[in-house]
Write a protein that holds these residues in place. Structure first.
Motif, mmCIF file in Angstrom:
data_model
loop_
_atom_site.group_PDB
_atom_site.id
_atom_site.type_symbol
_atom_site.label_atom_id
_atom_site.label_comp_id
_atom_site.label_asym_id
_atom_site.label_seq_id
_atom_site.Cartn_x
_atom_site.Cartn_y
_atom_site.Cartn_z
ATOM 1 N N MET A 1 0.827 -1.004 0.062
ATOM 2 C CA MET A 1 0.049 0.133 -0.156
ATOM 3 C C MET A 1 0.860 1.354 -0.156
ATOM 4 O O MET A 1 2.112 1.292 0.403
ATOM 5 N N PRO A 2 0.204 2.462 -0.453
ATOM 6 C CA PRO A 2 0.927 3.564 -0.105
ATOM 7 C C PRO A 2 1.101 4.041 1.107
ATOM 8 O O PRO A 2 0.276 3.821 2.011
ATOM 9 N N VAL A 3 2.404 4.517 1.614
ATOM 10 C CA VAL A 3 2.769 4.855 3.097
ATOM 11 C C VAL A 3 3.069 6.341 3.174
ATOM 12 O O VAL A 3 4.068 6.646 2.255
ATOM 13 N N ILE A 4 2.703 7.160 3.951
ATOM 14 C CA ILE A 4 3.164 8.492 4.238
ATOM 15 C C ILE A 4 4.049 8.293 5.511
ATOM 16 O O ILE A 4 3.533 7.867 6.739
ATOM 17 N N ALA B 1 24.258 -5.170 3.833
ATOM 18 C CA ALA B 1 24.871 -5.517 2.720
ATOM 19 C C ALA B 1 23.920 -5.556 1.583
ATOM 20 O O ALA B 1 23.769 -5.302 0.340
ATOM 21 N N THR B 2 22.403 -5.648 1.967
ATOM 22 C CA THR B 2 21.522 -5.464 0.798
ATOM 23 C C THR B 2 20.456 -4.296 0.835
ATOM 24 O O THR B 2 19.846 -4.077 -0.316
ATOM 25 N N GLY B 3 20.652 -3.724 2.192
ATOM 26 C CA GLY B 3 19.564 -2.791 2.466
ATOM 27 C C GLY B 3 18.219 -3.313 2.702
ATOM 28 O O GLY B 3 17.069 -2.401 2.976
ATOM 29 N N GLU B 4 18.001 -4.468 2.764
ATOM 30 C CA GLU B 4 16.742 -5.160 3.529
ATOM 31 C C GLU B 4 16.264 -4.769 4.716
ATOM 32 O O GLU B 4 17.248 -4.711 5.654
ATOM 33 N N LEU C 1 7.180 -2.034 8.521
ATOM 34 C CA LEU C 1 7.477 -1.494 7.024
ATOM 35 C C LEU C 1 8.558 -2.575 6.525
ATOM 36 O O LEU C 1 9.549 -2.500 7.257
ATOM 37 N N ILE C 2 8.317 -3.059 5.341
ATOM 38 C CA ILE C 2 9.281 -4.147 5.003
ATOM 39 C C ILE C 2 9.612 -3.790 3.780
ATOM 40 O O ILE C 2 8.885 -3.523 2.784
ATOM 41 N N GLY C 3 10.962 -3.781 3.136
ATOM 42 C CA GLY C 3 11.397 -3.601 2.056
ATOM 43 C C GLY C 3 12.981 -3.269 1.728
ATOM 44 O O GLY C 3 13.742 -3.746 2.710
ATOM 45 N N LEU C 4 13.591 -3.112 0.571
ATOM 46 C CA LEU C 4 14.732 -2.961 0.074
ATOM 47 C C LEU C 4 15.021 -1.408 0.111
ATOM 48 O O LEU C 4 14.187 -0.736 -0.686
ATOM 49 N N GLY C 5 16.131 -0.568 0.834
ATOM 50 C CA GLY C 5 16.167 0.699 0.717
ATOM 51 C C GLY C 5 16.243 1.208 -0.502
ATOM 52 O O GLY C 5 15.423 2.210 -0.872
ATOM 53 N N LYS D 1 6.230 10.498 1.133
ATOM 54 C CA LYS D 1 4.870 9.647 0.450
ATOM 55 C C LYS D 1 5.865 8.653 -0.180
ATOM 56 O O LYS D 1 6.577 8.952 -1.186
ATOM 57 N N VAL D 2 5.772 7.306 0.160
ATOM 58 C CA VAL D 2 6.082 5.970 -0.642
ATOM 59 C C VAL D 2 5.028 5.654 -1.230
ATOM 60 O O VAL D 2 4.128 5.125 -0.708
ATOM 61 N N ASP D 3 5.036 5.421 -2.761
ATOM 62 C CA ASP D 3 3.869 4.951 -3.371
ATOM 63 C C ASP D 3 3.380 3.536 -3.049
ATOM 64 O O ASP D 3 2.331 3.189 -3.252
ATOM 65 N N SER D 4 4.298 2.931 -2.854
ATOM 66 C CA SER D 4 4.015 1.132 -2.518
ATOM 67 C C SER D 4 5.169 0.546 -1.578
ATOM 68 O O SER D 4 6.287 0.632 -2.234
ATOM 69 N N ILE D 5 4.762 0.154 -0.596
ATOM 70 C CA ILE D 5 5.868 -0.551 0.351
ATOM 71 C C ILE D 5 4.918 -1.650 0.891
ATOM 72 O O ILE D 5 3.634 -1.515 1.265
ATOM 73 N N LEU D 6 5.604 -2.829 1.354
ATOM 74 C CA LEU D 6 4.933 -3.966 2.000
ATOM 75 C C LEU D 6 4.743 -3.593 3.562
ATOM 76 O O LEU D 6 5.748 -3.218 4.293
ATOM 77 N N VAL D 7 3.437 -3.668 4.093
ATOM 78 C CA VAL D 7 3.064 -3.221 5.394
ATOM 79 C C VAL D 7 2.949 -4.565 5.967
ATOM 80 O O VAL D 7 1.797 -5.332 5.397
#
Length: 458
Positions: free
Chosen positions: A228-231, A379-382, A407-411, A449-455
């Motif tokens: 979802m998008p996240v502010i 090392a991965t930015g995860e 919030l889960i993702g790669l930088g 605002k991040v348009d899409s990120i795993l929550v």
């Protein structure tokens, strides 16, 4: 330690084939006072003194340290370091015999060593009283930590500098409970300075804010996860950039080929609305320094400008190996560590959007008002970061509070998805751990605002 002994040690190191040698002397006085549930819980004070000797053979680092400043011990450390490296004809440098000693001791601060521990108790009890706004606030912890550090640095290029650094930090943690549910909220501002920082700090307001946030989250339902998008909120929201993107922008990661940004200088790595900076020169800010721990003046380093990768953060070894300029970013926890490239005050620069505009642009998403702790693979930015405070967004409106979100993702994959940058910029103090120990740093950003990120949720 006197300069004649420093010269003798450095001359020995160069005579043993080192291409560069450095001596770092430190004396740090620390104190800490904490309160828990209406009573002073703990108090401590300590003095740290020691000397570290570093020898470079090209970009190979040899390091030793001691708390004994005697000539025999220091020379013996240098000898043992030289025995660990075969002399293979490396060109020798020459120590500048007539180098001037430069002092950066220009901080005027209210010295905590003079005021003592009793000065702090009124602040702690004020926090304790202010936070108890409801019977559901079942625990209140507060603390004040301060340090005064004096460093002297000599190196084989003729550098002789000193710096005097004072830091003060206040922390408050309020826990709300109902039945078996417990929720905590936290604030921990800090400054490069002495107890004058406490005199202007709104301790009661910070404590009340913590308690109110804990109560709001205590009654909030759990969020349903998904993309979802996240502010992301301002100030400590910058911890994700620090952890997932900042560390991979240090030459310590780049030179080891453990950064997703290797080979990307000059390339577009983020949305053009984003500019990111690391600035060690900000007056009175927690992560600032007059000089780094190699004795180099700190500076303002633009890392990403309008989405384009411009610079890395470098120490001597990283700059030499990668052919980059020095950025005054070499740091260490104490004399027990050799310095490496580290962040100072790292932040996403303010943009032009308002928080209201960002929220209005989201049909269904999450407002991550305040970040909590998390983890990252450098090392991965995860990354995986929990929220301390979050709210649902529906049809462009801020709705109910929710908890349990991560919030889960790669930088480096999130950077291109930052489509709006706010104008509500703030900084927040923190501590950063890496190969040269734990050092004070500042993170920061406006709302973004991040348009899409795993929550993650329930």
């Amino acid at each position: 330690m006197h300069s004649q002994l420093a010269k003798k040690i450095l001359d020995f190191c160069l005579g043993a084939g080192a291409s560069f040698a450095e001596i770092y002397e430190e004396e740090t006085r620390k104190s800490y006072l904490s309160l828990k549930d209406n009573d002073i819980e703990g108090a401590s004070a300590s003095i740290i003194y020691g000397i570290g000797i570093r020898m470079l053979y090209g970009t190979e680092v040899l390091y030793g340290f001691t708390s004994d400043p005697s000539e025999d011990v220091l020379l013996n450390i240098a000898k043992n370091l030289s025995l660990a490296k075969k002399q293979t004809g490396i060109q020798q440098a020459q120590f500048g015999e007539n180098a001037d000693f430069v002092s950066f001791s220009k901080n005027n601060f209210k010295d905590p060593r003079i005021l003592g521990q009793s000065y702090k108790t009124d602040f702690l009890f004020a926090a304790n009283t202010a936070a108890r706004i409801n019977s559901k606030i079942v625990q209140l912890e507060a603390s004040i930590a301060d340090s005064v550090q004096n460093v002297n640095i000599w190196n084989s290029e003729g550098l002789q500098v000193s710096d005097n650094r004072a830091r003060t930090r206040f922390s408050v943690n309020a826990t709300a409970a109902e039945g078996s549910e417990r929720i905590a909220a936290h604030e921990a501002p800090g400054a490069l300075g002495g107890f004058e920082f406490l005199d202007t700090l709104p301790i009661k307001d910070l404590s009340v804010s913590c308690a109110e946030r804990a109560l709001r989250m205590l009654s909030a339902p759990y969020i349903k996860g998904g993309h979802m998008p996240v502010i992301m909120g301002n100030a400590f929201g910058g911890v994700i950039f620090h952890e997932a993107c900042g560390h991979p922008l240090e030459t310590e990661a780049v030179r080891r080929q453990s950064s997703p940004f290797c080979g990307k200088l000059g390339e577009l790595v983020a949305n053009p609305v984003l500019t990111a900076i690391d600035d060690g020169t900000l007056s009175g800010v927690w992560g600032s320094l007059a000089i780094d721990d190699e004795g180099m003046p700190t500076q303002r380093t633009v890392l990403i400008e309008n989405g384009i990768l411009k610079n890395f953060l470098s120490d001597r070894v990283g700059a030499q190996e990668l052919g980059l300029p020095l950025t005054g970013s070499a740091r260490r926890e104490s004399y027990k560590y050799a310095p490496v490239s580290r962040m100072r005050n790292t932040f996403i620069a303010p943009g032009e959007s308002t928080l209201e505009q960002m929220i209005a642009s989201v049909d269904e998403g999450l407002y991550a008002a305040k970040m909590a702790g998390g983890s990252v693979n450098p090392a991965t930015g995860e990354f995986n970061f929990a929220l301390e405070e979050g709210y649902e967004i529906k049809n462009g409106k801020l709705c109910d509070a929710v908890r349990g979100a991560t919030l889960i993702g790669l930088g480096h994959e999130i950077l291109p998805k930052i489509s709006m940058v706010g104008n509500d910029f703030e900084l927040a103090a923190g501590m950063c751990g890496a190969s040269s120990g734990h050092v004070p740093v500042t993170v920061g950003q406006p709302s973004i605002k991040v348009d899409s990120i795993l929550v993650g949720g329930r």
